[in-house]
Design a protein around this motif. Structure first.
Motif, PDB file in Angstrom:
ATOM      1  N   LEU A  54       1.050  -1.371  -0.116  1.00 47.74           N
ATOM      2  CA  LEU A  54      -0.101   0.020  -0.237  1.00 47.74           C
ATOM      3  C   LEU A  54       0.746   1.389  -0.051  1.00 47.74           C
ATOM      4  CD1 LEU A  54      -2.809  -0.751   2.521  1.00 47.74           C
ATOM      5  CD2 LEU A  54      -3.162  -0.368   0.085  1.00 47.74           C
ATOM      6  N   ALA A  55       1.836   1.229   0.903  1.00 48.04           N
ATOM      7  CA  ALA A  55       2.621   2.532   1.031  1.00 48.04           C
ATOM      8  C   ALA A  55       3.636   2.552  -0.259  1.00 48.04           C
ATOM      9  CB  ALA A  55       3.604   2.398   2.169  1.00 48.04           C
ATOM     10  N   SER A  56       4.085   1.622  -0.635  1.00 49.52           N
ATOM     11  CA  SER A  56       4.784   1.838  -1.694  1.00 49.52           C
ATOM     12  C   SER A  56       4.044   2.249  -3.236  1.00 49.52           C
ATOM     13  CB  SER A  56       5.384   0.560  -2.192  1.00 49.52           C
ATOM     14  OG  SER A  56       6.422   0.532  -3.426  1.00 49.52           O
ATOM     15  N   THR A  57       2.984   1.542  -3.453  1.00 49.04           N
ATOM     16  CA  THR A  57       2.323   1.841  -4.639  1.00 49.04           C
ATOM     17  C   THR A  57       1.554   3.096  -4.593  1.00 49.04           C
ATOM     18  OG1 THR A  57       1.683  -0.356  -5.000  1.00 49.04           O
ATOM     19  CG2 THR A  57       0.323   1.015  -6.088  1.00 49.04           C
ATOM     20  N   ALA A  58       0.741   3.431  -3.550  1.00 54.80           N
ATOM     21  CA  ALA A  58      -0.010   4.866  -3.410  1.00 54.80           C
ATOM     22  C   ALA A  58       1.070   5.910  -3.282  1.00 54.80           C
ATOM     23  CB  ALA A  58      -0.586   4.909  -1.939  1.00 54.80           C
ATOM     24  N   GLN A 106       9.028   1.095   5.362  1.00 49.18           N
ATOM     25  CA  GLN A 106       9.992   0.684   4.427  1.00 49.18           C
ATOM     26  C   GLN A 106       9.506   0.732   2.878  1.00 49.18           C
ATOM     27  OE1 GLN A 106      10.958  -3.705   4.296  1.00 49.18           O
ATOM     28  NE2 GLN A 106      12.996  -3.338   4.447  1.00 49.18           N
ATOM     29  N   GLY A 107       8.060   0.427   2.981  1.00 49.33           N
ATOM     30  CA  GLY A 107       7.233   0.454   1.442  1.00 49.33           C
ATOM     31  C   GLY A 107       7.300   1.994   0.877  1.00 49.33           C
ATOM     32  N   LEU A 108       7.231   2.923   1.818  1.00 44.21           N
ATOM     33  CA  LEU A 108       7.348   4.397   1.535  1.00 44.21           C
ATOM     34  C   LEU A 108       8.823   4.642   0.961  1.00 44.21           C
ATOM     35  CD1 LEU A 108       5.896   6.977   1.661  1.00 44.21           C
ATOM     36  CD2 LEU A 108       6.948   7.649   3.752  1.00 44.21           C
ATOM     37  N   GLY A 109       9.795   4.046   1.373  1.00 47.82           N
ATOM     38  CA  GLY A 109      10.995   4.413   1.031  1.00 47.82           C
ATOM     39  C   GLY A 109      11.300   3.688  -0.221  1.00 47.82           C
ATOM     40  N   MET A 110      10.871   2.180  -0.386  1.00 50.94           N
ATOM     41  CA  MET A 110      10.764   1.412  -1.588  1.00 50.94           C
ATOM     42  C   MET A 110      10.395   1.978  -2.797  1.00 50.94           C
ATOM     43  SD  MET A 110       9.923  -2.457  -0.543  1.00 50.94           S
ATOM     44  CE  MET A 110      10.786  -3.177   0.860  1.00 50.94           C
ATOM     45  N   GLY A 111       9.079   2.712  -2.562  1.00 49.04           N
ATOM     46  CA  GLY A 111       8.224   3.292  -3.694  1.00 49.04           C
ATOM     47  C   GLY A 111       9.142   4.474  -4.169  1.00 49.04           C
ATOM     48  N   LEU A 214      -6.746  -2.386  -0.674  1.00 48.94           N
ATOM     49  CA  LEU A 214      -7.171  -3.118   0.251  1.00 48.94           C
ATOM     50  C   LEU A 214      -8.433  -3.973  -0.229  1.00 48.94           C
ATOM     51  CD1 LEU A 214      -7.667  -0.446   3.213  1.00 48.94           C
ATOM     52  CD2 LEU A 214      -6.063  -2.324   3.187  1.00 48.94           C
ATOM     53  N   TRP A 215      -9.106  -3.485  -0.993  1.00 49.41           N
ATOM     54  CA  TRP A 215     -10.378  -4.209  -1.700  1.00 49.41           C
ATOM     55  C   TRP A 215      -9.607  -5.573  -2.612  1.00 49.41           C
ATOM     56  CZ3 TRP A 215     -11.396  -4.873  -6.925  1.00 49.41           C
ATOM     57  CH2 TRP A 215     -12.518  -5.862  -7.274  1.00 49.41           C
TER      58      TRP A 215
END
Length: 526
Positions: A54-58, A106-111, A214-215
């Motif tokens: 979620l964090a990475s994609t958004a 971590q997803g925020l950093g990856m994205g 999420l869906w």
């Protein structure tokens, strides 16, 4: 920057990209052990993956837009800092709640790292010359995608390391890349102090995409496809994203430049990239499961068996570098998506007894198709925009590719689960065992703990059902073929930025000056 300085800076960028992409896949094999060690539940198992996704994609389109407004080098350094701190925190997590929170960070950093690396490369090198370096980029992405589970399997199977090293191992390499980039990366930054960040549009995009993901994550498992939960989540996502489109159409500095993505070639590149992402990521995720559960190999062996996929991407990415000699990218993309489709069609015939040679040929074709198409589709989009919109455009296509991969994993996973359940039920009934009364009927993936006769039923069910999802992947990749056929056969420009006249006119798909239509622009082939 000349070729020597570009290679020096590129080395650090490729290390960063490799570590970021590997970190998203390295824990996949180790997750059962991680959750067991932290006394987590099945729901928390899902959230460890979902939080990062979620964090990475958004956040991808937001990072891309920030790269247009602020120093790209500084943003990259900030993203590396976020990634390093979150990786260390994940390694020291003492509960699943902590791990989920740190994985989101971590997803925020990856994205950020994934899109910023592509934006910086595009800011250094012209589209025509970029083909020489896209081979390196595609090869790194391939090795990271396939090598992540292999590395995770090795760490998991090595007693003196332990699962925490799935997170720690990224830290020294990322710090090395930070030092290299600080010394070698020199970009001419254009200061734009009068611009403002579209916080409202960014927030609406992040929330709308998060609800949609999420869906996608929970549908088919926690609730049915046709249910009130589906209506509520999909409806809310459509309303929120509709509001985001309305905001983006009116602000001066949109996060996603609608006037870019609605042109013919950018739109077709995004559609093709979405299809390739759904097919490639969705299909590759289940190859490891096929080898481990359907064929009975260990995590390390399963990783080694996917080497043909990685080799195909490496070879084809090298061949695709020839685009720099001619400047013509469309033939490589069409060839790539066609080979990708044929590869998935070949894999759609596999079962739990198929020769590994045939499976390897199918994986090799899939790898070749991905290597020839994925990065070249990014190149098509970047070729149509001025330097001032490069980040937002790159973020958009990376976002849609990640979104396609997420949706592909969910949809193909639901199909696989349904096929497996049906085949296990039939097998147990034939064996004379009541499926409802059996606790081993596929409710757990601990196949080794099952009685031998039931173990064989479960293995055969997974092995035979995997072919169905590759058939769906082939159908999805056909959409990519159709989109690629309609691309304009233009030549890549040999300058980093568009000329002022063409940039001011919006730069059509063929690079010429054409009037902007209110909704969607279809340009004649050049």
């Amino acid at each position: 920057m000349d070729h020597r300085h570009i290679l020096r800076a590129l080395s650090g960028l490729l290390i960063v990209l490799f570590v970021a992409m590997t970190s998203s896949t390295v824990v996949s094999v180790a997750l059962p052990q991680i959750i067991g060690s932290l006394n987590g539940t099945q729901s928390q198992y899902t959230w460890v993956v979902t939080a990062m996704l979620l964090a990475s994609t958004a956040s991808t389109p937001i990072w891309g837009k920030l790269a247009d407004l602020f120093s790209k080098k500084l943003l990259l350094q900030i993203a590396i800092g976020i990634f390093v701190v979150s990786s260390i925190a994940c390694g020291f997590a003492q509960s699943t709640e902590q791990l989920i929170a740190f994985r989101a960070l971590q997803g925020l950093g990856m994205g950020a790292l994934q899109v910023l690396v592509q934006v910086i490369i595009a800011a250094m090198i012209s589209p025509k010359e970029r083909g020489r370096y896209n081979g390196y980029l595609g090869g790194v992405m391939a090795v990271a995608t396939v090598g992540g589970p292999l590395l995770g399997g090795f760490i998991t199977d090595t007693s003196w390391l332990g699962w925490r090293w799935c997170f720690f191992i990224a830290v020294p390499f990322t710090l090395l890349a930070l030092v290299m980039l600080t010394r070698t990366l020199h970009l001419t930054e254009i200061r734009r102090p009068d611009t403002k960040v579209d916080y409202l549009g960014a927030s609406l995009i992040a929330v709308g995409v998060s609800v949609l993901l999420l869906w996608v994550t929970f549908v088919g498992n926690d609730f049915d496809w046709l249910s009130w939960q589906t209506a509520a989540m999909v409806g809310a996502s459509v309303v929120i994203l509709g509001g985001a489109v309305a905001v983006e159409a009116r602000v001066k500095e949109p996060v996603v430049p609608l006037h870019v993505v609605r042109r013919r070639d950018p739109a077709l590149a995004i559609v093709a990239s979405l299809a390739v992402g759904m097919a490639m990521f969705g299909g590759a995720v289940f190859l490891g499961q096929y080898f481990q559960i359907g064929r009975g190999y260990s995590p390390t062996e399963a990783g080694l068996l996917t080497i043909p996929l990685m080799f195909g991407v490496l070879v084809s990415s090298t061949v695709a570098r020839l685009v720099s000699k001619t400047g013509k990218v469309k033939p490589y993309i069409i060839t790539g998506v066609i080979v990708l489709t044929l590869g998935f069609l070949g894999l759609s015939t596999i079962d739990h007894e198929t020769s590994l040679v045939l499976v390897s040929i199918g994986m090799l074709a899939v790898g070749v198709g991905v290597g020839m198409s994925m990065q070249n589709l990014v190149l098509v989009l970047q070729n149509t925009v001025p330097l001032s919109e490069l980040g937002a455009a790159s973020g958009a296509i990376t976002f849609f590719r990640s979104l396609g991969g997420t949706i592909g994993v969910s949809v193909l996973g639901a199909v696989l689960a349904n096929q497996v359940a049906t085949k296990i039920t039939a097998g147990l009934t034939k064996l004379g065992v009541d499926p409802a009364a059996s606790s081993s009927g596929g409710s757990t993936l601990n196949v080794a703990a099952m009685p031998p006769e039931i173990r064989e039923i479960v293995r055969a069910a997974y092995g035979d059902a995997t072919g169905h999802i590759f058939l769906i992947s082939a159908a999805i990749s056909v959409v990519g073929v159709i989109a690629a056929l309609f691309l304009t056969p233009t030549k890549l420009r040999d300058s980093v930025d568009l000329s002022p006249a063409r940039a001011g006119a919006g730069a059509g798909s063929g690079g010429g000056v054409r009037p902007r239509s209110p909704w969607f622009r279809w340009t004649a082939p050049v």
